[in-house]
Design a protein around this motif. Structure first.
Motif, PDB file in Angstrom:
ATOM      1  N   LYS A   7       0.804  -1.204   0.000  1.00 52.88           N
ATOM      2  CA  LYS A   7       0.000   0.000   0.000  1.00 52.88           C
ATOM      3  C   LYS A   7       0.841   1.259   0.000  1.00 52.88           C
ATOM      4  CE  LYS A   7      -2.428  -1.407   3.475  1.00 52.88           C
ATOM      5  NZ  LYS A   7      -3.391  -1.514   4.564  1.00 52.88           N
ATOM      6  N   VAL A   8       2.008   1.208   0.650  1.00 49.54           N
ATOM      7  CA  VAL A   8       2.846   2.396   0.702  1.00 49.54           C
ATOM      8  C   VAL A   8       3.244   2.845  -0.691  1.00 49.54           C
ATOM      9  CG1 VAL A   8       5.069   3.273   1.472  1.00 49.54           C
ATOM     10  CG2 VAL A   8       3.715   1.866   2.983  1.00 49.54           C
ATOM     11  N   LEU A   9       3.500   1.899  -1.573  1.00 51.01           N
ATOM     12  CA  LEU A   9       3.912   2.235  -2.927  1.00 51.01           C
ATOM     13  C   LEU A   9       2.873   3.093  -3.622  1.00 51.01           C
ATOM     14  CD1 LEU A   9       6.084   1.815  -5.069  1.00 51.01           C
ATOM     15  CD2 LEU A   9       4.887  -0.252  -5.788  1.00 51.01           C
ATOM     16  N   LEU A  10       1.626   2.927  -3.282  1.00 51.68           N
ATOM     17  CA  LEU A  10       0.571   3.703  -3.921  1.00 51.68           C
ATOM     18  C   LEU A  10       0.555   5.149  -3.464  1.00 51.68           C
ATOM     19  CD1 LEU A  10      -2.340   1.126  -3.564  1.00 51.68           C
ATOM     20  CD2 LEU A  10      -0.807   1.428  -5.503  1.00 51.68           C
ATOM     21  N   GLU A  40      -7.497   1.704   7.281  1.00 52.29           N
ATOM     22  CA  GLU A  40      -6.244   0.991   7.088  1.00 52.29           C
ATOM     23  C   GLU A  40      -5.584   1.467   5.809  1.00 52.29           C
ATOM     24  OE1 GLU A  40      -4.483  -3.572   6.907  1.00 52.29           O
ATOM     25  OE2 GLU A  40      -6.634  -3.220   6.969  1.00 52.29           O
ATOM     26  N   GLY A  41      -4.303   1.787   5.888  1.00 52.04           N
ATOM     27  CA  GLY A  41      -3.584   2.308   4.734  1.00 52.04           C
ATOM     28  C   GLY A  41      -3.626   3.811   4.623  1.00 52.04           C
ATOM     29  N   GLY A  42      -4.448   4.468   5.450  1.00 52.17           N
ATOM     30  CA  GLY A  42      -4.542   5.913   5.417  1.00 52.17           C
ATOM     31  C   GLY A  42      -5.536   6.414   4.383  1.00 52.17           C
ATOM     32  N   LEU A  43      -5.975   7.645   4.550  1.00 57.33           N
ATOM     33  CA  LEU A  43      -6.960   8.260   3.667  1.00 57.33           C
ATOM     34  C   LEU A  43      -6.369   9.531   3.079  1.00 57.33           C
ATOM     35  CD1 LEU A  43      -9.887   8.293   2.566  1.00 57.33           C
ATOM     36  CD2 LEU A  43     -10.498   9.672   4.567  1.00 57.33           C
ATOM     37  N   LEU A  44      -6.281   9.591   1.745  1.00 52.74           N
ATOM     38  CA  LEU A  44      -5.725  10.759   1.069  1.00 52.74           C
ATOM     39  C   LEU A  44      -6.731  11.899   1.092  1.00 52.74           C
ATOM     40  CD1 LEU A  44      -3.418  11.924  -0.704  1.00 52.74           C
ATOM     41  CD2 LEU A  44      -4.671  11.051  -2.685  1.00 52.74           C
ATOM     42  N   THR A  45      -6.252  13.092   1.440  1.00 50.62           N
ATOM     43  CA  THR A  45      -7.132  14.254   1.472  1.00 50.62           C
ATOM     44  C   THR A  45      -6.393  15.464   0.925  1.00 50.62           C
ATOM     45  OG1 THR A  45      -8.560  15.624   2.884  1.00 50.62           O
ATOM     46  CG2 THR A  45      -6.484  14.894   3.828  1.00 50.62           C
ATOM     47  N   ARG A  46      -7.119  16.360   0.302  1.00 49.43           N
ATOM     48  CA  ARG A  46      -6.548  17.598  -0.233  1.00 49.43           C
ATOM     49  C   ARG A  46      -6.435  18.629   0.885  1.00 49.43           C
ATOM     50  NH1 ARG A  46      -6.363  19.945  -5.450  1.00 49.43           N
ATOM     51  NH2 ARG A  46      -6.292  22.230  -5.399  1.00 49.43           N
ATOM     52  N   VAL A  47      -5.408  19.445   0.826  1.00 52.44           N
ATOM     53  CA  VAL A  47      -5.213  20.488   1.829  1.00 52.44           C
ATOM     54  C   VAL A  47      -5.135  21.839   1.121  1.00 52.44           C
ATOM     55  CG1 VAL A  47      -3.688  21.426   3.601  1.00 52.44           C
ATOM     56  CG2 VAL A  47      -3.996  18.948   3.398  1.00 52.44           C
ATOM     57  N   ASP A  48      -6.071  22.730   1.442  1.00 54.24           N
ATOM     58  CA  ASP A  48      -6.010  24.099   0.933  1.00 54.24           C
ATOM     59  C   ASP A  48      -6.751  25.010   1.897  1.00 54.24           C
ATOM     60  OD1 ASP A  48      -8.807  23.892   0.353  1.00 54.24           O
ATOM     61  OD2 ASP A  48      -8.352  23.057  -1.615  1.00 54.24           O
ATOM     62  N   ARG A  49      -6.760  26.290   1.603  1.00 47.39           N
ATOM     63  CA  ARG A  49      -7.359  27.262   2.516  1.00 47.39           C
ATOM     64  C   ARG A  49      -8.876  27.121   2.624  1.00 47.39           C
ATOM     65  NH1 ARG A  49      -3.164  28.746   5.607  1.00 47.39           N
ATOM     66  NH2 ARG A  49      -1.373  29.338   4.312  1.00 47.39           N
ATOM     67  N   THR A 191       6.786   8.780  17.146  1.00 49.40           N
ATOM     68  CA  THR A 191       5.540   8.335  16.539  1.00 49.40           C
ATOM     69  C   THR A 191       5.828   7.209  15.557  1.00 49.40           C
ATOM     70  OG1 THR A 191       4.415  10.469  16.760  1.00 49.40           O
ATOM     71  CG2 THR A 191       3.632   9.003  15.024  1.00 49.40           C
ATOM     72  N   LEU A 192       5.033   6.142  15.640  1.00 52.80           N
ATOM     73  CA  LEU A 192       5.111   5.014  14.703  1.00 52.80           C
ATOM     74  C   LEU A 192       3.705   4.769  14.187  1.00 52.80           C
ATOM     75  CD1 LEU A 192       7.546   2.947  14.045  1.00 52.80           C
ATOM     76  CD2 LEU A 192       6.189   1.323  15.355  1.00 52.80           C
ATOM     77  N   ALA A 193       3.484   4.940  12.877  1.00 52.40           N
ATOM     78  CA  ALA A 193       2.141   4.810  12.313  1.00 52.40           C
ATOM     79  C   ALA A 193       2.182   4.020  11.012  1.00 52.40           C
ATOM     80  CB  ALA A 193       1.537   6.196  12.058  1.00 52.40           C
ATOM     81  N   GLU A 194       1.268   3.049  10.881  1.00 52.12           N
ATOM     82  CA  GLU A 194       1.181   2.176   9.707  1.00 52.12           C
ATOM     83  C   GLU A 194       2.526   1.497   9.429  1.00 52.12           C
ATOM     84  OE1 GLU A 194      -1.041   1.040   7.559  1.00 52.12           O
ATOM     85  OE2 GLU A 194      -2.866   2.125   8.095  1.00 52.12           O
ATOM     86  N   THR A 208       5.559   8.040  23.630  1.00 50.43           N
ATOM     87  CA  THR A 208       5.547   7.316  22.356  1.00 50.43           C
ATOM     88  C   THR A 208       4.113   7.146  21.871  1.00 50.43           C
ATOM     89  OG1 THR A 208       7.582   6.139  22.893  1.00 50.43           O
ATOM     90  CG2 THR A 208       6.189   5.153  21.211  1.00 50.43           C
ATOM     91  N   LEU A 209       3.909   7.302  20.557  1.00 45.65           N
ATOM     92  CA  LEU A 209       2.596   7.174  19.927  1.00 45.65           C
ATOM     93  C   LEU A 209       2.658   6.056  18.895  1.00 45.65           C
ATOM     94  CD1 LEU A 209      -0.283   8.272  19.262  1.00 45.65           C
ATOM     95  CD2 LEU A 209       0.827   9.888  17.697  1.00 45.65           C
ATOM     96  N   LEU A 210       1.782   5.040  19.041  1.00 40.34           N
ATOM     97  CA  LEU A 210       1.740   3.898  18.138  1.00 40.34           C
ATOM     98  C   LEU A 210       0.346   3.814  17.524  1.00 40.34           C
ATOM     99  CD1 LEU A 210       3.440   1.242  20.478  1.00 40.34           C
ATOM    100  CD2 LEU A 210       4.566   2.736  18.810  1.00 40.34           C
ATOM    101  N   VAL A 211       0.252   3.895  16.192  1.00 38.47           N
ATOM    102  CA  VAL A 211      -1.049   3.939  15.526  1.00 38.47           C
ATOM    103  C   VAL A 211      -1.066   2.979  14.340  1.00 38.47           C
ATOM    104  CG1 VAL A 211      -2.676   5.386  14.244  1.00 38.47           C
ATOM    105  CG2 VAL A 211      -1.489   6.310  16.243  1.00 38.47           C
ATOM    106  N   GLN A 212      -2.057   2.097  14.315  1.00 39.27           N
ATOM    107  CA  GLN A 212      -2.316   1.166  13.221  1.00 39.27           C
ATOM    108  C   GLN A 212      -1.039   0.481  12.731  1.00 39.27           C
ATOM    109  OE1 GLN A 212      -4.847   3.186  10.288  1.00 39.27           O
ATOM    110  NE2 GLN A 212      -6.590   2.061  11.109  1.00 39.27           N
ATOM    111  N   SER A 213      -0.265  -0.006  13.685  1.00 43.18           N
ATOM    112  CA  SER A 213       0.953  -0.736  13.366  1.00 43.18           C
ATOM    113  C   SER A 213       0.825  -2.180  13.817  1.00 43.18           C
ATOM    114  CB  SER A 213       2.168  -0.064  14.024  1.00 43.18           C
ATOM    115  OG  SER A 213       2.400   1.213  13.452  1.00 43.18           O
ATOM    116  N   GLU A 214       1.719  -3.023  13.322  1.00 46.22           N
ATOM    117  CA  GLU A 214       1.666  -4.454  13.601  1.00 46.22           C
ATOM    118  C   GLU A 214       2.994  -4.914  14.192  1.00 46.22           C
ATOM    119  OE1 GLU A 214       0.675  -5.801   9.712  1.00 46.22           O
ATOM    120  OE2 GLU A 214      -1.333  -4.927   9.775  1.00 46.22           O
ATOM    121  N   PHE A 215       2.907  -5.727  15.258  1.00 47.81           N
ATOM    122  CA  PHE A 215       4.091  -6.153  15.999  1.00 47.81           C
ATOM    123  C   PHE A 215       4.076  -7.672  16.137  1.00 47.81           C
ATOM    124  CE2 PHE A 215       2.970  -1.882  17.224  1.00 47.81           C
ATOM    125  CZ  PHE A 215       4.180  -1.200  17.264  1.00 47.81           C
TER     126      PHE A 215
END
Length: 261
Positions: A7-10, A40-49, A191-194, A208-215
């Protein structure tokens, strides 16, 4: 199933995709953000004013409009961290031919290529400057041998680390990474995420912040003021270093570590 590595490649793009008329060139698309913590994998969003979401407001406040960002959410959906990738940075590219080691200095982005050709850096990458970034084109293709973080405000994104990761300083951020060795955190505000961690985990730093990660093989984690959201255990039974759906287990519980005497 798409693993985190796939998914990261995308989410990445080649150097120059953030090029603008002022001469800045970046390996990420400015004016966008990936929100991590609900999907899962994150959500792409546009950022503008014109945007009016809490996630967008957080990016504008901390990074500005001319940036790319990873926005990290807690269990309740509130923004708890924003990782900024800005445009006015010094780029350093690792070419197709692998190198034995690399050091990343102040305000530098080390860019790894998108070729699936083995390790880009066969040994350690050492972050010895503040505000340094290692930016990969996805953990399936961007590979380094090991990682040592010796300075503050380091960012590592979209990379496989075949060996150990040692975080000695503060405010390190790792997103969409695959750590095949051990993870040792002695710095604060990591921070460790995905991310995926195959080795042992040791957390002695604060916040420490751990979000949607696998151990791997972990039922619970401890840390001082540790914050967690949707982290899962996995067991890589065939030891192929790929996390399949069948490898995934229950959510990991997080707890406050015992105070030192």
């Amino acid at each position: 199933m798409l693993t985190k590595m796939g998914k990261v490649l995308l989410l990445g793009c080649a150097v120059g995709c953030g090029h603008d008329d002022q001469g800045y060139s970046t390996p990420y698309r400015l004016g966008q953000a990936i929100v991590i913590g609900e999907n899962e994998g994150g959500l792409l969003t546009r950022v503008d004013r014109a945007c009016d979401t809490p996630e967008c407001d957080a990016v504008l406040e901390r990074c500005g409009a001319e940036a790319f960002a990873d926005v990290i959410l807690d269990e309740g959906g509130a923004v708890v961290d924003v990782v900024c990738y800005k445009r006015n940075v010094t780029l350093r590219e690792v070419g197709i031919d692998p190198v034995e080691s690399a050091r990343v200095g102040n305000n530098t982005v080390l860019v790894l290529d998108a070729e699936d050709d083995g390790a880009d850096v066969t040994g350690n990458v050492t972050i010895d400057g503040n505000n340094a970034v290692i930016y990969g084109e996805g953990a399936a293709v961007s590979v380094i041998g090991g990682l040592v973080v010796e300075k503050n405000n380091a960012v590592i994104r979209g990379v496989t680390i075949e060996g150990n990761v040692t975080i000695e300083k503060n405010n390190a951020k790792l997103t969409f990474c695959n750590i095949q060795g051990d993870l040792t955190i002695t710095g604060n505000n990591t921070t460790l995420a995905e991310c995926v961690v195959h080795g042992q985990v040791s957390i002695s730093g604060n916040n420490t912040l751990l979000v949607q990660s696998e151990f791997q093989g972990v039922a619970s984690l401890e840390g001082k003021n540790l914050t967690c959201n949707a982290n899962r255990r996995f067991d890589d039974g065939n030891e192929d270093l790929i996390v399949d759906e069948a490898d995934l287990g229950a959510l990991i519980t997080c707890a406050e570590s015992a105070s030192s005497p």
